[in-house]
Design a protein around this motif. Sequence first.
Motif, PDB file in Angstrom:
ATOM      1  N   GLN A 191       0.847  -1.191   0.000  1.00 35.57           N
ATOM      2  CA  GLN A 191       0.000   0.000   0.000  1.00 35.57           C
ATOM      3  C   GLN A 191       0.882   1.240   0.000  1.00 35.57           C
ATOM      4  O   GLN A 191       1.901   1.292   0.678  1.00 35.57           O
ATOM      5  CB  GLN A 191      -0.895   0.046   1.250  1.00 35.57           C
ATOM      6  N   ALA A 245       0.735   5.880  -1.004  1.00 33.02           N
ATOM      7  CA  ALA A 245      -0.120   7.058  -1.132  1.00 33.02           C
ATOM      8  C   ALA A 245       0.678   8.218  -1.700  1.00 33.02           C
ATOM      9  O   ALA A 245       1.917   8.197  -1.727  1.00 33.02           O
ATOM     10  CB  ALA A 245      -0.704   7.445   0.226  1.00 33.02           C
ATOM     11  N   TYR A 293      -1.665   4.000   6.824  1.00 30.90           N
ATOM     12  CA  TYR A 293      -1.540   5.385   6.395  1.00 30.90           C
ATOM     13  C   TYR A 293      -1.409   6.325   7.596  1.00 30.90           C
ATOM     14  O   TYR A 293      -0.661   7.307   7.553  1.00 30.90           O
ATOM     15  CB  TYR A 293      -2.733   5.782   5.537  1.00 30.90           C
ATOM     16  N   ILE A 342      -3.252  13.643   2.110  1.00 33.40           N
ATOM     17  CA  ILE A 342      -3.170  12.555   1.137  1.00 33.40           C
ATOM     18  C   ILE A 342      -4.299  12.712   0.120  1.00 33.40           C
ATOM     19  O   ILE A 342      -5.469  12.863   0.493  1.00 33.40           O
ATOM     20  CB  ILE A 342      -3.255  11.191   1.841  1.00 33.40           C
ATOM     21  N   ARG A 394      -4.520   7.115  -2.826  1.00 33.07           N
ATOM     22  CA  ARG A 394      -4.102   5.905  -2.130  1.00 33.07           C
ATOM     23  C   ARG A 394      -4.224   4.743  -3.099  1.00 33.07           C
ATOM     24  O   ARG A 394      -5.134   4.718  -3.932  1.00 33.07           O
ATOM     25  CB  ARG A 394      -4.989   5.626  -0.908  1.00 33.07           C
TER      26      ARG A 394
END
Length: 367
Positions: A212, A214, A295, A313, A316
């Motif tokens: 993951q 971002a 995150y 952010i 994502r």
Amino acid sequence: MRILIVGGGVLGTLHAWQAVRRGHDVVQIEREREARGASVRNFGLVWVSGRAPGMELETALRARRLWEEVGARTPGLGFRANGSLTVLRTEAEYAVAAAAPADREFKLLDATETRALNPALRGDFLGALWCPQDAAVEPRTAQPALRAALATSGRYTWLPGREVRALTRLGVLDDHGDRHEGDLVLLCTGARLGGLVRELAADLPVRRVRLQMAQTEPLGEPLTTSVADGDSFRYYPAYRGDALTALNREQPQNEVAAAHAMQLLMVQRRDGGLTIGDTHGYDEPFPFDVEEAPYDHLSAVAGALLGRPLPRIVRRWAGVYAQSADPSVVVHRARVADNAWLVTGPGGRGMTCAPAIAEDTAKEAGL
């Protein structure tokens, strides 16, 4: 020769670059209208600093030189020799940095020297490990820029929106029913390991890894280097040794970071935004959604290094890359038919090592 390259990511495109450079005609076939895999879902880091000594480091250093050469011919690639700072917030992290190998131009900086090199870092820390060998490119524009440069050769054809279904004696057959003839087929299909790849290599020694990441709004000032936190020491083989053992014993990872096998990496994009990450997930089936806790952790760590809240952010995403099950090899490369090679599994080294991997394939395949 006429070379057919299956896969439009960075690995396939750098194989096309090597083949055209050697005077061959290339047809590159991609199942999507544009590459959508790990090649565009990464930091764009050319990351030499953490590589294992031996073949992995040699490949990364050679790739770094090749990236600079390619970047000089391809302005849209966005190559920049920005180096990296691994920021040290504890004595245990500082000890690991002090024991870092001497074969990649590391320099240990104190806090004042760190801020002088990267003024955007205004948090509370002891210093940083500086590696001038590290660099960056723009992952979202790298492949289109490389293809545009290849097209000027007159020996390159890009065929998106076509999935290769079969390998034939004379080339490949796609899902439109069209046959493409070539002397050699290079399969650079990334993390897509089913279909034709499974037919050709049923017992492929490659696993898939999910991450993951971002991207933020613009920082408002230059982040002059790429940035890592001390957790990155835990995930790169260059730092293994007594000091790392002590770090793992005396300074356990944050619960969220440990659960998601996390480190902070942070690099600035051309628009001023920051790409941050990342997590590592190894157990399939992978989740179809992304989790917020990683995150939150990344934002907190990045904010601590910057000395102010991370910009908001705005994007994502999750991605999946293929990783060789054999840690002693940089990539899985195998001849799967008389006229075809499969090249996959560079793991998190794909963007870093792609130019050198392609160069090695060209030599091994006799291009």
